[in-house]
Write a protein that holds these residues in place. Structure first.
Motif, PDB file in Angstrom:
ATOM      1  N   UNK A 106      33.383   9.615 -29.624  1.00 12.62           N
ATOM      2  CA  UNK A 106      32.648   9.452 -28.376  1.00 12.62           C
ATOM      3  C   UNK A 106      32.861  10.609 -27.418  1.00 12.62           C
ATOM      4  N   UNK A 107      33.855  11.461 -27.705  1.00 16.56           N
ATOM      5  CA  UNK A 107      34.092  12.619 -26.851  1.00 16.56           C
ATOM      6  C   UNK A 107      33.025  13.674 -27.153  1.00 16.56           C
ATOM      7  N   UNK A 108      32.641  14.437 -26.105  1.00 16.20           N
ATOM      8  CA  UNK A 108      31.564  15.426 -26.311  1.00 16.20           C
ATOM      9  C   UNK A 108      31.573  16.475 -25.226  1.00 16.20           C
ATOM     10  N   UNK A 109      30.915  17.606 -25.537  1.00 11.58           N
ATOM     11  CA  UNK A 109      30.605  18.654 -24.554  1.00 11.58           C
ATOM     12  C   UNK A 109      29.125  18.931 -24.673  1.00 11.58           C
ATOM     13  N   UNK A 110      28.407  19.036 -23.533  1.00  6.43           N
ATOM     14  CA  UNK A 110      26.954  19.245 -23.527  1.00  6.43           C
ATOM     15  C   UNK A 110      26.635  20.480 -22.703  1.00  6.43           C
ATOM     16  N   UNK A 111      25.783  21.322 -23.285  1.00  6.72           N
ATOM     17  CA  UNK A 111      25.380  22.572 -22.611  1.00  6.72           C
ATOM     18  C   UNK A 111      23.878  22.541 -22.390  1.00  6.72           C
ATOM     19  N   UNK A 112      23.461  22.587 -21.157  1.00  6.31           N
ATOM     20  CA  UNK A 112      22.039  22.686 -20.815  1.00  6.31           C
ATOM     21  C   UNK A 112      21.711  24.166 -20.644  1.00  6.31           C
ATOM     22  N   UNK A 113      20.917  24.669 -21.560  1.00  9.48           N
ATOM     23  CA  UNK A 113      20.644  26.110 -21.627  1.00  9.48           C
ATOM     24  C   UNK A 113      19.300  26.398 -20.968  1.00  9.48           C
ATOM     25  N   UNK A 114      19.291  27.290 -20.005  1.00  8.26           N
ATOM     26  CA  UNK A 114      18.057  27.714 -19.329  1.00  8.26           C
ATOM     27  C   UNK A 114      17.707  29.159 -19.722  1.00  8.26           C
ATOM     28  N   UNK A 115      16.442  29.497 -19.594  1.00  7.56           N
ATOM     29  CA  UNK A 115      16.013  30.892 -19.790  1.00  7.56           C
ATOM     30  C   UNK A 115      15.864  31.340 -21.218  1.00  7.56           C
ATOM     31  N   UNK A 116      15.586  30.415 -22.141  1.00  2.98           N
ATOM     32  CA  UNK A 116      15.311  30.835 -23.528  1.00  2.98           C
ATOM     33  C   UNK A 116      13.975  31.567 -23.531  1.00  2.98           C
ATOM     34  N   UNK A 117      13.904  32.832 -23.970  1.00  2.00           N
ATOM     35  CA  UNK A 117      12.683  33.644 -23.833  1.00  2.00           C
ATOM     36  C   UNK A 117      11.506  33.176 -24.683  1.00  2.00           C
ATOM     37  N   UNK A 118      11.779  32.632 -25.855  1.00  2.00           N
ATOM     38  CA  UNK A 118      10.687  32.194 -26.733  1.00  2.00           C
ATOM     39  C   UNK A 118      11.215  31.173 -27.727  1.00  2.00           C
ATOM     40  N   UNK A 119      10.304  30.395 -28.235  1.00  2.00           N
ATOM     41  CA  UNK A 119      10.686  29.415 -29.258  1.00  2.00           C
ATOM     42  C   UNK A 119      10.969  30.138 -30.566  1.00  2.00           C
ATOM     43  N   UNK A 120      11.969  29.652 -31.284  1.00  2.00           N
ATOM     44  CA  UNK A 120      12.284  30.291 -32.550  1.00  2.00           C
ATOM     45  C   UNK A 120      13.692  30.017 -33.015  1.00  2.00           C
ATOM     46  N   UNK A 121      14.148  30.912 -33.840  1.00  2.00           N
ATOM     47  CA  UNK A 121      15.444  30.767 -34.498  1.00  2.00           C
ATOM     48  C   UNK A 121      16.561  31.420 -33.672  1.00  2.00           C
ATOM     49  N   UNK A 122      17.682  30.699 -33.568  1.00  2.97           N
ATOM     50  CA  UNK A 122      18.855  31.212 -32.855  1.00  2.97           C
ATOM     51  C   UNK A 122      20.107  30.780 -33.608  1.00  2.97           C
ATOM     52  N   UNK A 123      21.192  31.479 -33.312  1.00  7.60           N
ATOM     53  CA  UNK A 123      22.490  31.126 -33.882  1.00  7.60           C
ATOM     54  C   UNK A 123      23.403  30.666 -32.730  1.00  7.60           C
ATOM     55  N   UNK A 124      24.019  29.465 -32.855  1.00  6.76           N
ATOM     56  CA  UNK A 124      24.948  28.928 -31.848  1.00  6.76           C
ATOM     57  C   UNK A 124      26.380  29.212 -32.288  1.00  6.76           C
ATOM     58  N   UNK A 125      27.136  29.887 -31.439  1.00 12.39           N
ATOM     59  CA  UNK A 125      28.532  30.191 -31.719  1.00 12.39           C
ATOM     60  C   UNK A 125      29.420  29.259 -30.887  1.00 12.39           C
ATOM     61  N   UNK A 126      30.523  28.788 -31.519  1.00 12.45           N
ATOM     62  CA  UNK A 126      31.484  27.891 -30.869  1.00 12.45           C
ATOM     63  C   UNK A 126      32.867  28.503 -30.980  1.00 12.45           C
ATOM     64  N   UNK A 127      33.534  28.696 -29.818  1.00  4.56           N
ATOM     65  CA  UNK A 127      34.910  29.182 -29.817  1.00  4.56           C
ATOM     66  C   UNK A 127      35.872  27.996 -29.765  1.00  4.56           C
ATOM     67  N   UNK A 128      36.878  27.994 -30.637  1.00  7.13           N
ATOM     68  CA  UNK A 128      37.756  26.825 -30.757  1.00  7.13           C
ATOM     69  C   UNK A 128      39.134  27.242 -31.282  1.00  7.13           C
ATOM     70  N   UNK A 129      40.037  26.234 -31.298  1.00  8.36           N
ATOM     71  CA  UNK A 129      41.355  26.386 -31.907  1.00  8.36           C
ATOM     72  C   UNK A 129      41.730  25.079 -32.595  1.00  8.36           C
ATOM     73  N   UNK A 130      42.309  25.216 -33.804  1.00  9.93           N
ATOM     74  CA  UNK A 130      42.785  24.044 -34.567  1.00  9.93           C
ATOM     75  C   UNK A 130      44.265  24.252 -34.893  1.00  9.93           C
TER      76      UNK A 130
END
Length: 323
Positions: free
Chosen positions: A220-244
């Motif tokens: 049930x834990x989560x982080x949500x990012x509302x992203x503004x200013x995407x220039x066009x519809x299409x393919x993108x890569x989402x990067x996540x910085x973390x530590x385990x």
């Protein structure tokens, strides 16, 4: 018959040319005298003359009207020379007779130039040029069509799975360079859910102030990012910085309300020892599709996930790339 046995006839009556032979002369044969009849040809005219005595241009005695073999009298021409009778003239002298001059070849005039009716070499040259031009245009069109097919195959290759994940992303590379052109967020700008909370106890976080999200290992834990200013519809890569802490973790990725079947794989790429969060900072990526303008990206701990991880940053890169 011999000259010694000649019967009642004289030698000249038997052989008018006997005077030409030795045996005839021995028997008394004599050549005929001028002005008389010829040798055995009644009514013929003897015109024998010595060489050089013939005078051209003088009126000759006409032949007998009933001369032998239908002899034809000569006509006196205007120049004084004897001319043949009209019906013995050359065929070309009669009206409609054979031509006497050389006829020009078809297609050429008498001045040596070409007639308008000859072969049209200019037209043939234009036709040849047109054929060559058509061949060149056909080759250019074929080559252009080949390039289009190559481009189409490239597009088809690019349209593979909408979401993918790297097995071992690099901490640096083209992903970070491309991220400068698109939005990037730190943990403190994310919307938190469940037991997720901000903290800075563990060193090594790259977010501003060393702040990261902890308490993520509860469903049930989560982080949500509302992203503004995407220039066009299409393919993108989402990067996540973390530590385990020396072990792998997973989370669920949801983009614009649709959950992905590919999890966010937070493996121990840093090879940290178990429990050592400070040595376990690294990054991973997922392939996603975004719309032009504003989009919502959510990383959450759901049933079936192993969520023991710390999260410090999220960022985007144009296209589906590998870091």
């Amino acid at each position: 018959m011999t000259s010694g046995n000649n019967g009642a006839s004289t030698p000249e009556d038997e052989d008018p040319f006997g005077y030409l032979y030795a045996d005839g002369q021995a028997n008394g044969a004599q050549p005929p005298s001028g002005g008389g009849y010829g040798y055995g040809y009644p009514n013929s005219v003897n015109r024998s003359r010595s060489v050089g005595q013939r005078q051209y241009g003088q009126q000759q005695a006409p032949a007998a009207p009933n001369g032998p073999y239908g002899q034809v009298p000569q006509q006196q021409g205007p120049s004084g020379y004897n001319q043949p009778a009209a019906h013995y003239a050359a065929p070309e002298t009669f009206p409609g007779g054979a031509p006497t001059s050389q006829q020009p070849m078809p297609g050429y005039n008498t001045g040596g130039g070409r007639r308008s009716g000859g072969p049209n070499t200019k037209g043939l040259l234009i036709g040849a040029i047109a054929v060559v031009a058509a061949v060149v245009i056909g080759i250019a069109i074929a080559m252009a069509g080949g390039d289009d097919k190559k481009n189409d195959s490239g597009n088809e290759a690019a349209a593979t799975p909408s979401t993918s994940q790297s097995s071992q992303p690099s901490p640096s590379g083209s992903g970070e360079a491309s991220a400068k052109e698109l939005p990037k967020t730190d943990a403190k700008a994310l919307a938190l859910g469940g037991t997720a909370a901000l903290t800075s106890d563990v060193k090594g976080a790259k977010a501003d102030g060393g702040i990261y999200v902890s308490g993520f290992n509860q469903v049930g834990s989560s982080v949500t990012w509302t992203v503004n200013g995407i220039p066009k519809s299409g393919k993108y890569s989402l990067y996540t910085g973390y530590s385990v802490p020396g072990k792998d973790a997973t989370a669920t990725l949801t983009v614009n309300g649709t959950a992905s079947t590919t999890p966010v794989g937070m493996d121990n790429y840093a090879h940290a020892k178990e429990g050592d969060y400070e040595k376990g900072w690294t990054q991973t990526y997922n392939y996603i599709q975004l719309n032009k303008g504003t989009n919502t990206i959510k990383v959450s701990c759901e049933q079936g996930n192993q969520c023991d991880a710390l999260i410090d940053q999220l960022w985007l890169v144009n296209g589906w790339v590998k870091s």
